[in-house]
Design a protein around this motif. Sequence first.
Motif, short mmCIF file in Angstrom:
data_model
loop_
_atom_site.label_atom_id
_atom_site.label_comp_id
_atom_site.label_asym_id
_atom_site.label_seq_id
_atom_site.Cartn_x
_atom_site.Cartn_y
_atom_site.Cartn_z
N PHE A 116 0.87 -1.17 0.00
CA PHE A 116 0.00 0.00 0.00
C PHE A 116 0.91 1.22 0.00
N ILE A 117 0.66 2.14 -0.92
CA ILE A 117 1.34 3.42 -0.94
C ILE A 117 0.31 4.41 -0.43
N ILE A 118 0.62 5.04 0.70
CA ILE A 118 -0.36 5.84 1.43
C ILE A 118 0.17 7.26 1.62
N LYS A 119 -0.69 8.23 1.46
CA LYS A 119 -0.32 9.62 1.72
C LYS A 119 -0.43 9.87 3.22
N GLY A 120 0.69 10.20 3.83
CA GLY A 120 0.71 10.49 5.25
C GLY A 120 0.44 11.95 5.52
N ASP A 121 0.75 12.36 6.74
CA ASP A 121 0.57 13.77 7.09
C ASP A 121 1.53 14.63 6.26
N GLU A 122 1.39 15.95 6.39
CA GLU A 122 2.16 16.88 5.57
C GLU A 122 3.67 16.68 5.70
N GLN A 123 4.13 16.41 6.89
CA GLN A 123 5.56 16.23 7.14
C GLN A 123 6.06 14.90 6.55
N THR A 124 5.26 13.85 6.63
CA THR A 124 5.68 12.52 6.20
C THR A 124 5.60 12.32 4.71
N GLY A 125 4.54 12.81 4.07
CA GLY A 125 4.34 12.56 2.65
C GLY A 125 3.95 11.11 2.40
N TYR A 126 4.21 10.63 1.22
CA TYR A 126 3.85 9.26 0.87
C TYR A 126 4.81 8.26 1.49
N PHE A 127 4.25 7.12 1.89
CA PHE A 127 5.07 6.03 2.41
C PHE A 127 4.50 4.71 1.90
N ASP A 128 5.41 3.74 1.74
CA ASP A 128 5.04 2.40 1.28
C ASP A 128 4.93 1.48 2.49
N VAL A 129 3.87 0.69 2.54
CA VAL A 129 3.73 -0.34 3.57
C VAL A 129 3.78 -1.68 2.85
N GLU A 130 4.91 -2.37 3.00
CA GLU A 130 5.09 -3.68 2.38
C GLU A 130 4.50 -4.72 3.33
N LEU A 131 3.50 -5.43 2.84
CA LEU A 131 2.73 -6.37 3.66
C LEU A 131 3.03 -7.81 3.27
N GLU A 132 2.93 -8.69 4.26
CA GLU A 132 3.09 -10.12 4.02
C GLU A 132 2.01 -10.86 4.79
N ALA A 133 1.98 -12.17 4.64
CA ALA A 133 0.94 -12.99 5.27
C ALA A 133 0.83 -12.69 6.76
N GLY A 134 -0.40 -12.44 7.19
CA GLY A 134 -0.68 -12.12 8.58
C GLY A 134 -0.92 -10.65 8.82
N ASP A 135 -0.39 -9.80 7.96
CA ASP A 135 -0.56 -8.36 8.15
C ASP A 135 -1.98 -7.93 7.78
N VAL A 136 -2.55 -7.08 8.63
CA VAL A 136 -3.89 -6.53 8.43
C VAL A 136 -3.76 -5.02 8.46
N ILE A 137 -4.32 -4.35 7.46
CA ILE A 137 -4.21 -2.90 7.39
C ILE A 137 -5.57 -2.32 7.03
N SER A 138 -5.84 -1.13 7.55
CA SER A 138 -7.05 -0.41 7.21
C SER A 138 -6.67 1.04 6.92
N VAL A 139 -6.74 1.40 5.64
CA VAL A 139 -6.47 2.78 5.23
C VAL A 139 -7.75 3.56 5.46
N PRO A 140 -7.68 4.66 6.22
CA PRO A 140 -8.91 5.39 6.57
C PRO A 140 -9.65 5.97 5.37
N GLU A 141 -10.94 6.06 5.52
CA GLU A 141 -11.82 6.71 4.55
C GLU A 141 -11.24 8.07 4.17
N GLY A 142 -11.21 8.35 2.89
CA GLY A 142 -10.76 9.66 2.42
C GLY A 142 -9.26 9.84 2.33
#
Length: 180
Positions: A116-142
Amino acid sequence: MAVIKVRNTKEVIEGHDNVLSFLEKQGVLYEHWDMSKLPEGLREKFDLNDQEKEEILSTFKEDIEELAGRRGYKTWDVITLSDATPNLDELLKKFENVHVHTEDEVRAIAAGHGIFIIKGDEQTGYFDVELEAGDVISVPEGNPHFFTLMEDRKVVAVRLFIETEGWVAHPYQEKDEVNQ
């Protein structure tokens, strides 16, 4: 375990507690489910029939229902992507456009890998979350994001939804910045 790569600083974040802390600060839910309960024959299988998908859902029934109860999800399914998936490259093009949803985008990785490539807060910018079996992620609405596969191009994931029609993406356009 998930690994995070912050694009603008090249920082790499590893380890469950560090990943959890970073994602919490970004408003992203992260959990890890016990993959040892998944039958051996499904751990590296990426061309699943309906019965095998149901077996995955049955195996993680308690985890799914607990998460759904906490977060209001009403429906779930299993998606599998691999080189055996018809029109995989076309599907990936659809996923790889930055977009938002009117509900959380939730994935529990049952096998394989994804990013998942996700837009973080203004300071962080975009970040990649590399996931593997067992990982659960929920990208917030909007929250702007997109999904792609890692080099092995294989993933099986449980998807959870609030809206019964499932996954609906709305294009996102950056304001005066490059998103990748």
